[in-house]
Write a protein that holds these residues in place. Structure first.
Motif, PDB file in Angstrom:
ATOM      1  N   ASP A 233      30.058  37.490 -67.451  1.00 55.16           N
ATOM      2  CA  ASP A 233      30.267  37.052 -66.175  1.00 55.16           C
ATOM      3  C   ASP A 233      30.205  38.138 -65.251  1.00 55.16           C
ATOM      4  O   ASP A 233      29.655  38.212 -64.007  1.00 55.16           O
ATOM      5  CB  ASP A 233      31.547  36.498 -65.912  1.00 55.16           C
ATOM      6  N   ALA A 234      30.782  39.319 -65.368  1.00 50.86           N
ATOM      7  CA  ALA A 234      30.680  40.478 -64.693  1.00 50.86           C
ATOM      8  C   ALA A 234      29.355  40.729 -64.285  1.00 50.86           C
ATOM      9  O   ALA A 234      28.941  41.370 -63.346  1.00 50.86           O
ATOM     10  CB  ALA A 234      31.382  41.609 -65.182  1.00 50.86           C
TER      11      ALA A 234
ATOM     12  N   ASP B 256      26.574  38.695 -64.637  1.00 55.38           N
ATOM     13  CA  ASP B 256      26.154  37.834 -63.532  1.00 55.38           C
ATOM     14  C   ASP B 256      26.805  37.632 -62.083  1.00 55.38           C
ATOM     15  O   ASP B 256      25.825  37.450 -61.221  1.00 55.38           O
ATOM     16  CB  ASP B 256      26.524  36.575 -64.336  1.00 55.38           C
ATOM     17  N   MET B 257      27.906  38.369 -61.926  1.00 49.77           N
ATOM     18  CA  MET B 257      28.467  38.382 -60.747  1.00 49.77           C
ATOM     19  C   MET B 257      27.850  39.581 -59.827  1.00 49.77           C
ATOM     20  O   MET B 257      28.252  39.561 -58.533  1.00 49.77           O
ATOM     21  CB  MET B 257      29.953  38.364 -60.806  1.00 49.77           C
TER      22      MET B 257
ATOM     23  N   ALA C  74      22.486  39.311 -70.290  1.00 49.20           N
ATOM     24  CA  ALA C  74      22.760  39.132 -68.872  1.00 49.20           C
ATOM     25  C   ALA C  74      22.509  40.389 -68.145  1.00 49.20           C
ATOM     26  O   ALA C  74      22.570  41.653 -68.850  1.00 49.20           O
ATOM     27  CB  ALA C  74      24.414  39.055 -68.728  1.00 49.20           C
ATOM     28  N   PRO C  75      22.213  40.541 -66.836  1.00 50.01           N
ATOM     29  CA  PRO C  75      22.377  39.145 -66.181  1.00 50.01           C
ATOM     30  C   PRO C  75      20.962  38.302 -66.546  1.00 50.01           C
ATOM     31  O   PRO C  75      20.150  38.720 -66.967  1.00 50.01           O
ATOM     32  CB  PRO C  75      22.230  39.497 -64.582  1.00 50.01           C
TER      33      PRO C  75
ATOM     34  N   CYS D 154      33.025  43.279 -60.861  1.00 43.26           N
ATOM     35  CA  CYS D 154      32.806  43.285 -62.138  1.00 43.26           C
ATOM     36  C   CYS D 154      34.220  43.809 -63.141  1.00 43.26           C
ATOM     37  O   CYS D 154      34.629  43.242 -63.886  1.00 43.26           O
ATOM     38  CB  CYS D 154      31.746  44.344 -62.530  1.00 43.26           C
TER      39      CYS D 154
ATOM     40  N   ASP E 110      32.902  36.942 -73.085  1.00 41.85           N
ATOM     41  CA  ASP E 110      32.265  36.159 -71.778  1.00 41.85           C
ATOM     42  C   ASP E 110      32.492  37.027 -70.552  1.00 41.85           C
ATOM     43  O   ASP E 110      31.837  36.772 -69.741  1.00 41.85           O
ATOM     44  CB  ASP E 110      32.431  34.802 -71.864  1.00 41.85           C
ATOM     45  N   ALA E 111      33.623  37.507 -70.616  1.00 40.91           N
ATOM     46  CA  ALA E 111      33.986  38.246 -69.170  1.00 40.91           C
ATOM     47  C   ALA E 111      33.079  39.469 -68.806  1.00 40.91           C
ATOM     48  O   ALA E 111      32.788  39.515 -67.593  1.00 40.91           O
ATOM     49  CB  ALA E 111      35.488  38.736 -69.343  1.00 40.91           C
TER      50      ALA E 111
ATOM     51  N   ALA F 160      36.667  40.953 -63.099  1.00 44.33           N
ATOM     52  CA  ALA F 160      36.184  39.956 -64.236  1.00 44.33           C
ATOM     53  C   ALA F 160      36.266  40.523 -65.519  1.00 44.33           C
ATOM     54  O   ALA F 160      36.517  39.914 -66.310  1.00 44.33           O
ATOM     55  CB  ALA F 160      34.593  39.841 -63.742  1.00 44.33           C
TER      56      ALA F 160
END
Length: 78
Positions: A53-54, A56-57, A75-76, A23, A49-50, A26
């Motif tokens: 992404d963090a 979601d990852m 998110a997630p 995270c 968006d970063a 990202a």
């Protein structure tokens, strides 16, 4: 009429976090590793968006991103 700026909240469940650091890699402007676990740098952030992404990852789904005004989960993905 003044436009209201959108803000997001970033929350990290430090109990669930296993400290992989994915995270922070990202989204380094929003998340850091502190004492071996992820931590949000600020309770709110501008949309980025970063940070989505963090969240979601994260293998533990320890990061949640919500619209600050409405509380809607961004998110997630569920």
């Amino acid at each position: 009429m003044t436009a209201v700026a959108t803000r997001w909240t970033v929350d990290v469940d430090r109990e669930a976090c296993i400290g992989t650091g994915v995270c922070a890699g990202a989204a380094p402007r929003q998340i850091e590793i502190r004492d071996g676990k992820a931590a949000a740098l600020a309770p709110q952030t501008d949309p980025d968006d970063a940070v989505i992404d963090a969240a979601d990852m994260c293998p533990m789904s320890a990061i949640t991103v919500r619209d600050a005004a409405s509380g809607v989960l961004l998110a997630p993905e569920e």
